[in-house]
Design an enzyme around this catalytic site. Structure first.
Site, PDB file in Angstrom:
ATOM      1  N   ASP A  24       0.861  -1.179   0.000  1.00 16.77           N
ATOM      2  CA  ASP A  24       0.000   0.000   0.000  1.00 16.77           C
ATOM      3  C   ASP A  24       0.901   1.234   0.000  1.00 16.77           C
ATOM      4  OD1 ASP A  24      -2.667   1.299   0.260  1.00 16.77           O
ATOM      5  OD2 ASP A  24      -1.815   2.021   2.137  1.00 16.77           O
ATOM      6  N   HIS A  33      -3.303   2.313  13.103  1.00 15.45           N
ATOM      7  CA  HIS A  33      -2.660   1.704  11.935  1.00 15.45           C
ATOM      8  C   HIS A  33      -3.448   1.925  10.648  1.00 15.45           C
ATOM      9  CE1 HIS A  33      -0.632  -1.290  14.907  1.00 15.45           C
ATOM     10  NE2 HIS A  33       0.051  -0.168  14.786  1.00 15.45           N
ATOM     11  N   ASP A  83      -2.367  -0.795   6.478  1.00 20.27           N
ATOM     12  CA  ASP A  83      -3.328  -1.204   5.450  1.00 20.27           C
ATOM     13  C   ASP A  83      -2.813  -2.417   4.666  1.00 20.27           C
ATOM     14  OD1 ASP A  83      -4.904   0.833   6.294  1.00 20.27           O
ATOM     15  OD2 ASP A  83      -4.711   2.074   4.503  1.00 20.27           O
TER      16      ASP A  83
END
Length: 468
Positions: A280, A420, A427
């Protein structure tokens, strides 16, 4: 290509409507041929048309009712069973939506409840045995840490099958340690092969001075032939290598890697045999043509399991100010990235981390647009095979469901800690957990190879177009 229950139902009702309409039109056509009065002809034509439209309207209404109260609930019940059986998730059965299916909804609820009970009992047994094995593994790792020698086991095709905490330090001086990666990603191929060939000549142990793959470091290696299993061992004296004595890393291994059919074409390889890099990015904005990367996060998945410690969590200096609106989302400030590498360096390093892997992301076209832009500048090519968890979700749960990362995680009982969420690594970790739960579900649907999964995801490609 197998058709879903809803599509089969739609075709059944559509076919019925078409046949009924055709019969009405034909009956009026024959009546028309037997009449001479123009007024009567017009009346027959009008009545025939109205009859056809009436049949279509009634059929459509009946199909919509059937779709809403039978086909959709059956699909949802099937998903609940598969999610419980293959992903270990206590999927809720919506008894209200399945009320027209008689006892089927309560029966599915009873089955999934029984599965949960059996699973809980089995999990307790597995947990106890796993705890025992993990304690033994931790004890072994601790003992290995006390021995000032880094250990790497390499398969006959030169893939890393095992490395200990001290070897992780050594490999990390060249690149992020990666289970199943080619050992030549870390050590000079020519020099290491020359040493390994001496083992093939009958010697059981060989000393060799080998450069790192990037030519900047030099290592004193001891290669040992394995007596009972194929492959060889690399030992590195910790007193001569830059090993942190207080560093503790788990013992990482997978002895099945040497049995993989790596020569088989990718599209024919089983999903469970593939290596994935789930990633990500966080950016300064939502325009890949002008915004910049501020963070890259990635997790490796090998044989359906997340590999502990094999991660990328890299802040990136975008070379421009980060807009306050973007900072509000990912909480990354200008001060945090002031000393971080630029995008070119970060993307190049991530490219090496993703080597020989299938890349996975949630809404991958967005993230890949940033990576591709910098790849062209750095002379790299992102030709990795790709999977998108948005499309995997559509394959498993239906296109009409929500497919955001939050919705997918809620469906699969995955928790993302608030601190997070909207961090690249956070992610990526959540997406990797979702992937690990969806892989066995895909196999249960009969999609066992990479090629079969790709074929299914292409049917839902418009979802990504809508997102982007």
């Amino acid at each position: 290509m197998s058709l879903s229950l809803r599509m089969r139902t739609f075709l059944l009702f559509s076919g019925s409507a078409a046949v009924c309409s055709l019969l009405v039109v034909l009956s009026h056509y024959f009546a028309f041929n037997r009449l001479d009065d123009g007024g009567a002809v017009s009346a027959f034509l009008i009545s025939g048309s109205l009859s056809a439209f009436a049949i279509l309207a009634v059929t459509t209404k009946v199909w919509l009712l059937f779709d809403e109260n039978v086909a959709k609930p059956v699909d949802h019940l099937a998903v609940a069973i598969r999610t419980r059986a293959h992903a270990g998730v206590d999927a809720l059965v919506d008894l209200h939506s399945s009320r027209f299916l008689g006892d089927l909804g309560p029966a599915v609820q009873a089955v999934t409840g029984k599965l949960s009970e059996v699973s809980a009992e089995t999990n307790d047994i597995v947990a106890n045995e796993t705890a025992r094995l993990m304690a033994e593994k931790a004890h072994l790792s601790m003992l290995l840490t006390e021995i000032p020698v880094a250990i790497i086991l390499v398969s006959p095709n030169h893939r890393i099958m095992l490395y200990d905490g001290q070897a992780a330090d050594v490999l990390g001086q060249v690149h992020v340690p990666r289970l199943s990666a080619s050992v030549f990603d870390y050590f000079d191929e020519t020099e290491l092969l020359a040493a390994q060939e001496k083992l093939s000549d009958g010697r059981s142990e060989v000393l060799a001075k080998v450069k790192g793959s990037q030519g900047k470091l030099s290592f004193e290696l001891r290669l040992k032939k394995l007596k009972k299993v194929p492959g060889y061992m690399i030992l590195i004296d910790g007193t001569k290598a830059q090993i942190s004595p207080e560093a503790e890393r788990p013992l990482i291994y997978d002895f099945d890697l040497d049995e993989q059919e790596s020569e088989r074409a990718l599209e024919n390889r089983p999903l469970q045999d593939l290596q994935f890099v789930v990633f990500d990015t966080e950016t300064t904005g939502l325009m890949p043509n002008k915004d910049e990367i501020v963070q890259i996060g990635a997790v490796r998945v090998v044989r359906g399991r997340i590999v502990p410690g094999e991660t990328v969590d890299q802040l990136v200096n975008p070379g421009c100010a980060i807009p306050p609106a973007s900072t509000k989302v990912h909480r990354i400030t200008d001060d945090m990235v002031a000393d971080a590498p630029d995008a070119g360096s970060a993307v190049t390093r991530f490219h090496g981390f993703a080597r020989d892997c299938v890349m996975v992301a949630h809404n991958a076209p967005f993230d890949m647009a940033f990576l591709n832009r910098h790849a062209r500048v750095c002379g790299l090519s992102w030709d990795h095979p790709m999977l998108d968890t948005v499309l995997l979700s559509a394959v498993l749960f239906g296109e009409t469901e929500a497919h955001s990362l939050d919705a997918l995680c809620a469906r699969l009982d995955i928790t993302i800690a608030p601190e997070h969420r909207h961090t690249a690594l956070g992610d990526a970790q959540a997406t990797a957990e979702a992937l690990c739960k969806m892989l066995p579900m895909l196999s249960s649907r009969g999609y066992t190879t990479f090629g079969e999964v790709i074929q299914q995801t292409r049917r839902h490609g418009r979802l990504l177009k809508d997102l982007n």
